[in-house]
Scaffold this motif. Structure first.
Motif, PDB file in Angstrom:
ATOM      1  N   ARG A 229       0.650  -1.082   0.101  1.00  8.85           N
ATOM      2  CA  ARG A 229       0.026  -0.036  -0.070  1.00  8.85           C
ATOM      3  C   ARG A 229       0.854   1.162  -0.076  1.00  8.85           C
ATOM      4  O   ARG A 229       0.721   2.294   0.770  1.00  8.85           O
ATOM      5  N   ARG A 230       1.841   1.241  -0.868  1.00  3.33           N
ATOM      6  CA  ARG A 230       2.870   2.325  -1.005  1.00  3.33           C
ATOM      7  C   ARG A 230       2.968   3.100  -2.309  1.00  3.33           C
ATOM      8  O   ARG A 230       2.677   2.126  -3.354  1.00  3.33           O
ATOM      9  N   VAL A 231       2.796   4.035  -2.458  1.00  2.00           N
ATOM     10  CA  VAL A 231       3.002   4.933  -3.751  1.00  2.00           C
ATOM     11  C   VAL A 231       4.227   5.784  -3.787  1.00  2.00           C
ATOM     12  O   VAL A 231       4.403   6.330  -2.797  1.00  2.00           O
ATOM     13  N   PHE A 232       4.913   5.680  -4.791  1.00  4.26           N
ATOM     14  CA  PHE A 232       6.289   6.377  -4.885  1.00  4.26           C
ATOM     15  C   PHE A 232       6.059   7.580  -5.901  1.00  4.26           C
ATOM     16  O   PHE A 232       5.293   7.460  -7.034  1.00  4.26           O
ATOM     17  N   PHE A 233       6.579   8.686  -5.583  1.00  5.02           N
ATOM     18  CA  PHE A 233       6.359  10.007  -6.392  1.00  5.02           C
ATOM     19  C   PHE A 233       7.766  10.851  -6.632  1.00  5.02           C
ATOM     20  O   PHE A 233       8.678  10.738  -5.983  1.00  5.02           O
ATOM     21  N   ASP A 234       7.888  11.145  -7.972  1.00  2.00           N
ATOM     22  CA  ASP A 234       8.950  12.377  -8.113  1.00  2.00           C
ATOM     23  C   ASP A 234       8.261  13.685  -7.780  1.00  2.00           C
ATOM     24  O   ASP A 234       7.180  13.784  -8.110  1.00  2.00           O
ATOM     25  N   THR A 235       8.907  14.416  -7.128  1.00  2.00           N
ATOM     26  CA  THR A 235       8.394  15.880  -6.609  1.00  2.00           C
ATOM     27  C   THR A 235       9.061  16.769  -7.089  1.00  2.00           C
ATOM     28  O   THR A 235      10.438  16.880  -7.096  1.00  2.00           O
ATOM     29  N   THR A 236       8.523  17.945  -7.487  1.00  4.18           N
ATOM     30  CA  THR A 236       9.144  19.144  -8.109  1.00  4.18           C
ATOM     31  C   THR A 236       8.435  20.139  -7.870  1.00  4.18           C
ATOM     32  O   THR A 236       6.978  20.389  -7.825  1.00  4.18           O
ATOM     33  N   CYS A 237       9.062  21.408  -7.335  1.00  2.00           N
ATOM     34  CA  CYS A 237       8.601  22.785  -7.368  1.00  2.00           C
ATOM     35  C   CYS A 237       9.179  23.708  -8.492  1.00  2.00           C
ATOM     36  O   CYS A 237      10.351  23.671  -8.706  1.00  2.00           O
ATOM     37  N   ARG A 238       8.229  24.444  -8.979  1.00  2.00           N
ATOM     38  CA  ARG A 238       8.837  25.486  -9.878  1.00  2.00           C
ATOM     39  C   ARG A 238       8.340  26.782  -9.818  1.00  2.00           C
ATOM     40  O   ARG A 238       7.348  26.918  -9.178  1.00  2.00           O
ATOM     41  N   VAL A 239       9.332  27.898 -10.120  1.00  3.14           N
ATOM     42  CA  VAL A 239       8.624  29.405 -10.201  1.00  3.14           C
ATOM     43  C   VAL A 239       9.161  29.911 -11.608  1.00  3.14           C
ATOM     44  O   VAL A 239      10.371  29.660 -11.703  1.00  3.14           O
ATOM     45  N   LYS A 240       8.331  30.336 -12.089  1.00  4.39           N
ATOM     46  CA  LYS A 240       8.271  30.818 -13.518  1.00  4.39           C
ATOM     47  C   LYS A 240       9.028  30.014 -14.311  1.00  4.39           C
ATOM     48  O   LYS A 240       9.902  30.179 -15.259  1.00  4.39           O
ATOM     49  N   GLY A 241       8.673  28.626 -14.316  1.00  8.36           N
ATOM     50  CA  GLY A 241       8.910  27.554 -15.182  1.00  8.36           C
ATOM     51  C   GLY A 241      10.292  26.904 -14.659  1.00  8.36           C
ATOM     52  O   GLY A 241      10.794  25.932 -15.229  1.00  8.36           O
ATOM     53  N   LYS A 242      11.095  27.380 -13.695  1.00 11.92           N
ATOM     54  CA  LYS A 242      12.358  26.937 -13.196  1.00 11.92           C
ATOM     55  C   LYS A 242      12.160  26.068 -12.039  1.00 11.92           C
ATOM     56  O   LYS A 242      11.577  26.518 -11.072  1.00 11.92           O
ATOM     57  N   ARG A 243      12.825  24.796 -11.939  1.00  8.82           N
ATOM     58  CA  ARG A 243      12.899  24.078 -10.859  1.00  8.82           C
ATOM     59  C   ARG A 243      13.735  24.891  -9.606  1.00  8.82           C
ATOM     60  O   ARG A 243      14.570  25.200  -9.786  1.00  8.82           O
ATOM     61  N   VAL A 244      12.836  24.881  -8.492  1.00 11.42           N
ATOM     62  CA  VAL A 244      13.511  25.460  -7.144  1.00 11.42           C
ATOM     63  C   VAL A 244      13.645  24.248  -6.124  1.00 11.42           C
ATOM     64  O   VAL A 244      14.454  24.261  -5.225  1.00 11.42           O
ATOM     65  N   ILE A 245      12.730  23.172  -6.480  1.00 11.48           N
ATOM     66  CA  ILE A 245      13.037  21.877  -5.612  1.00 11.48           C
ATOM     67  C   ILE A 245      12.734  20.760  -6.401  1.00 11.48           C
ATOM     68  O   ILE A 245      11.874  20.624  -7.218  1.00 11.48           O
ATOM     69  N   SER A 246      13.539  19.614  -6.290  1.00 12.58           N
ATOM     70  CA  SER A 246      13.344  18.428  -6.784  1.00 12.58           C
ATOM     71  C   SER A 246      13.509  17.343  -5.521  1.00 12.58           C
ATOM     72  O   SER A 246      14.225  17.577  -4.756  1.00 12.58           O
ATOM     73  N   GLY A 247      13.019  16.407  -5.769  1.00 16.35           N
ATOM     74  CA  GLY A 247      13.102  15.071  -4.954  1.00 16.35           C
ATOM     75  C   GLY A 247      11.929  14.048  -5.308  1.00 16.35           C
ATOM     76  O   GLY A 247      11.531  13.804  -6.227  1.00 16.35           O
ATOM     77  N   SER A 248      11.768  13.149  -4.127  1.00 13.50           N
ATOM     78  CA  SER A 248      11.129  12.062  -4.356  1.00 13.50           C
ATOM     79  C   SER A 248      10.310  11.976  -3.023  1.00 13.50           C
ATOM     80  O   SER A 248      10.696  12.234  -1.899  1.00 13.50           O
ATOM     81  N   ALA A 249       9.198  11.167  -3.136  1.00 11.94           N
ATOM     82  CA  ALA A 249       8.448  10.732  -1.977  1.00 11.94           C
ATOM     83  C   ALA A 249       7.764   9.324  -2.107  1.00 11.94           C
ATOM     84  O   ALA A 249       7.620   8.845  -3.035  1.00 11.94           O
TER      85      ALA A 249
END
Length: 143
Positions: free
Chosen positions: A116-136
């Motif tokens: 019962r686990r789901v894995f994700f790529d996670t990204t935050c962007r500002v004006k199209g540019k990545r400010v955070i990347s990671g996984s969860a």
């Protein structure tokens, strides 16, 4: 303005490649509130004079504030209410400033129905540019 939509996706309907996002504009009040809640009153976040002399040139938002938007997606959209975090890793790539609109996006990379686990790529962007990347990794309890 925050874009809230409550949804819930059962684990047997979650597929690799599914996406969800959440956007919010960072305000001075958000930064002050986050400082109060977290106890992180680092002057680069709360003191304009100090921040002006920093490498950023002005106040920046706490990185974990933007990363917190992933929690909004997981808890309110996919998988939705009832799920819980197992893990999250984060890479902070660029600063986020007052009045920046942060768009957090998650993409399903793996589903383990047995555990019962789901894995994700996670990204935050500002004006199209990545400010955070990671996984969860998120756990979905049996209802």
């Amino acid at each position: 303005m925050a874009d809230f939509t409550i949804a819930s996706v059962p684990i047997d309907e979650i597929e690799v490649g599914m996406k969800a996002s959440y956007s919010q504009t960072i305000t001075d009040a958000d930064i002050k509130s986050f400082a109060g809640i977290s106890g992180d009153h680092n002057p680069v976040h709360v003191d304009s004079d100090y921040a002006a002399g920093s490498r950023f040139g002005k106040r920046i938002a706490h990185g974990l504030m933007s990363a917190g938007f992933f929690s909004a997606i997981f808890g309110m959209r996919i998988p939705g209410p009832g799920c819980v975090y197992v893990s999250q890793n984060l890479n902070f790539l660029r600063p986020v400033y007052i009045d920046d609109t942060v768009t957090a996006e998650v993409v399903v990379t793996k589903v383990d129905q047995e555990k019962r686990r789901v894995f994700f790529d996670t990204t935050c962007r500002v004006k199209g540019k990545r400010v955070i990347s990671g996984s969860a990794e998120i756990f979905i309890p049996i209802k």
